[in-house]
Scaffold this active site. Sequence first.
Site, short mmCIF file in Angstrom:
data_model
loop_
_atom_site.label_atom_id
_atom_site.label_comp_id
_atom_site.label_asym_id
_atom_site.label_seq_id
_atom_site.Cartn_x
_atom_site.Cartn_y
_atom_site.Cartn_z
N ALA A 169 0.87 -1.17 0.00
CA ALA A 169 0.00 0.00 0.00
C ALA A 169 0.91 1.22 0.00
O ALA A 169 2.05 1.16 0.46
CB ALA A 169 -0.88 -0.01 1.23
N GLU A 207 -0.56 -9.46 -0.69
CA GLU A 207 -1.98 -9.70 -0.45
C GLU A 207 -2.76 -9.73 -1.76
O GLU A 207 -3.68 -10.54 -1.94
CB GLU A 207 -2.55 -8.63 0.49
N GLY A 264 0.67 -5.11 0.74
CA GLY A 264 -0.54 -5.18 -0.10
C GLY A 264 -0.28 -5.88 -1.43
O GLY A 264 -1.21 -6.40 -2.05
N GLU A 291 4.63 -5.29 7.24
CA GLU A 291 3.86 -4.25 7.95
C GLU A 291 4.33 -4.00 9.38
O GLU A 291 4.26 -2.88 9.87
CB GLU A 291 2.37 -4.62 7.96
N1 COA Z 1 4.60 3.19 -0.64
C1 COA Z 1 4.96 4.34 -1.19
N2 COA Z 1 6.06 4.50 -1.95
C2 COA Z 1 6.82 3.41 -2.13
C3 COA Z 1 6.51 2.16 -1.58
C4 COA Z 1 5.33 2.06 -0.81
N3 COA Z 1 4.91 0.93 -0.28
N4 COA Z 1 7.49 1.29 -1.93
C5 COA Z 1 8.37 1.96 -2.68
N5 COA Z 1 7.97 3.26 -2.80
C6 COA Z 1 8.63 4.34 -3.54
C7 COA Z 1 9.85 4.87 -2.80
O1 COA Z 1 9.46 5.81 -1.81
C8 COA Z 1 10.64 5.47 -3.93
O2 COA Z 1 10.05 6.70 -4.28
P1 COA Z 1 11.01 8.00 -4.57
O3 COA Z 1 11.88 7.56 -5.73
O4 COA Z 1 10.04 9.06 -4.93
O5 COA Z 1 11.78 8.24 -3.32
C9 COA Z 1 10.37 4.52 -5.08
O6 COA Z 1 9.16 3.84 -4.76
C10 COA Z 1 11.47 3.49 -5.28
O7 COA Z 1 11.67 2.81 -4.06
P2 COA Z 1 13.09 2.66 -3.32
O8 COA Z 1 12.83 2.43 -1.88
O9 COA Z 1 13.97 3.79 -3.69
O10 COA Z 1 13.62 1.34 -4.02
P3 COA Z 1 14.67 0.29 -3.42
O11 COA Z 1 15.04 -0.63 -4.54
O12 COA Z 1 15.75 0.98 -2.68
O13 COA Z 1 13.83 -0.55 -2.32
C11 COA Z 1 11.91 -1.77 -1.50
C12 COA Z 1 12.75 -1.35 -2.73
C13 COA Z 1 10.66 -2.50 -2.02
C14 COA Z 1 12.73 -2.70 -0.63
C15 COA Z 1 11.53 -0.50 -0.70
O14 COA Z 1 10.97 0.43 -1.61
C16 COA Z 1 10.52 -0.76 0.39
O15 COA Z 1 10.87 -1.28 1.44
N6 COA Z 1 9.23 -0.37 0.16
C17 COA Z 1 8.21 -0.48 1.14
C18 COA Z 1 7.74 -1.89 1.30
C19 COA Z 1 6.68 -1.98 2.38
O16 COA Z 1 6.93 -1.77 3.55
N7 COA Z 1 5.45 -2.34 1.95
C20 COA Z 1 4.35 -2.55 2.85
C21 COA Z 1 3.60 -1.31 3.09
S1 COA Z 1 2.31 -1.59 4.27
#
Ligand code: COA
Length: 261
Positions: A67, A115, A112, A135
């Site tokens: 999400a 999910e 999400g 989460e």
């Molecule tokens: N919500 C909002 N934005 C998200 C996102 C999320 N769940 N996951 C990734 N993004 C965005 C990042 O903020 C970034 O945006 P920006 O370029 O404007 O700063 C972009 O997507 C790329 O992500 P980034 O974190 O730079 O890539 P990465 O390769 O370093 O890491 C992940 C990838 C998936 C490990 C990392 O993005 C992450 O941990 N995301 C969240 C996962 C999460 O907790 N999901 C559950 C949410 S309840």
Amino acid sequence: MALFENLSLQKKGSILYIIINRPTKLNALTHRTIEEIREAMQQVYDDNNIKGVVITGAGEKAFVAGADISEFTELGEVSSRKFAEIGQEVFSMIENCPKPVIAAVNGFALGGGCELAMACHIRVAVANAQFGQPEVNLGLIPGYGGTQRLAQLVGKGKALELIMTADRISAEEARGLGLVNHVVAGPDELLRKSEEILTKIISKAPVAIEMVINCVNAVYNKEEDGYQTEANSFSICCKSEDFKEGVKAFLEKRPAHFQGR
Ligand code: COA
């Protein structure tokens, strides 16, 4: 076809591709995206020309990375319950869709995203995909059905471990746990394998396929006696034209031509 901000819909024969299309944000699901998935799924329910669905993410990095966390600051006690209920409702539409829905997992399937994949009937993943429910890192729990569907797919002990540790697992590990049906090498194979499975299912009697989905979902519905559902569904199949055609075709030693009624 309606214009979407965060989805791209592509029709290939009788298969509809629903592509979550926010690659710069790793296809994270905003409230709007969830509503757009609802609208796309409604089209799937309503359009007789759509026989099966592939849900995938745009780009090569993510299926859906969860999400959209940037919208979390707006969540209060009441709105957060609504947030979960709306997501659960839309994902139930996928799970209960009378037509087969395959998740083609092309990268991160986190929160999400995991999910969403679990709400689909079958999951095919590229080898470098990663699955997880992170989460608890945010002080949250899965809210779009993840606590329920992960336990259904991998069992209670492993579901508790994955959700409580927030560990990310590889596609191959997910396959070993029963979370993923097939792992393929890359994006081309992903779509090829997903279409191959869907094409096979679509060639069967649509009434029977719908009943299979109902009956297997009934296993997890506490208000339903699955055996009753199976007996009712069996009798619905027996009343269908597809059943008459299937039996006739077998006896006449020819392929069946099902009409979906
Ligand atoms: N919500 C909002 N934005 C998200 C996102 C999320 N769940 N996951 C990734 N993004 C965005 C990042 O903020 C970034 O945006 P920006 O370029 O404007 O700063 C972009 O997507 C790329 O992500 P980034 O974190 O730079 O890539 P990465 O390769 O370093 O890491 C992940 C990838 C998936 C490990 C990392 O993005 C992450 O941990 N995301 C969240 C996962 C999460 O907790 N999901 C559950 C949410 S309840």
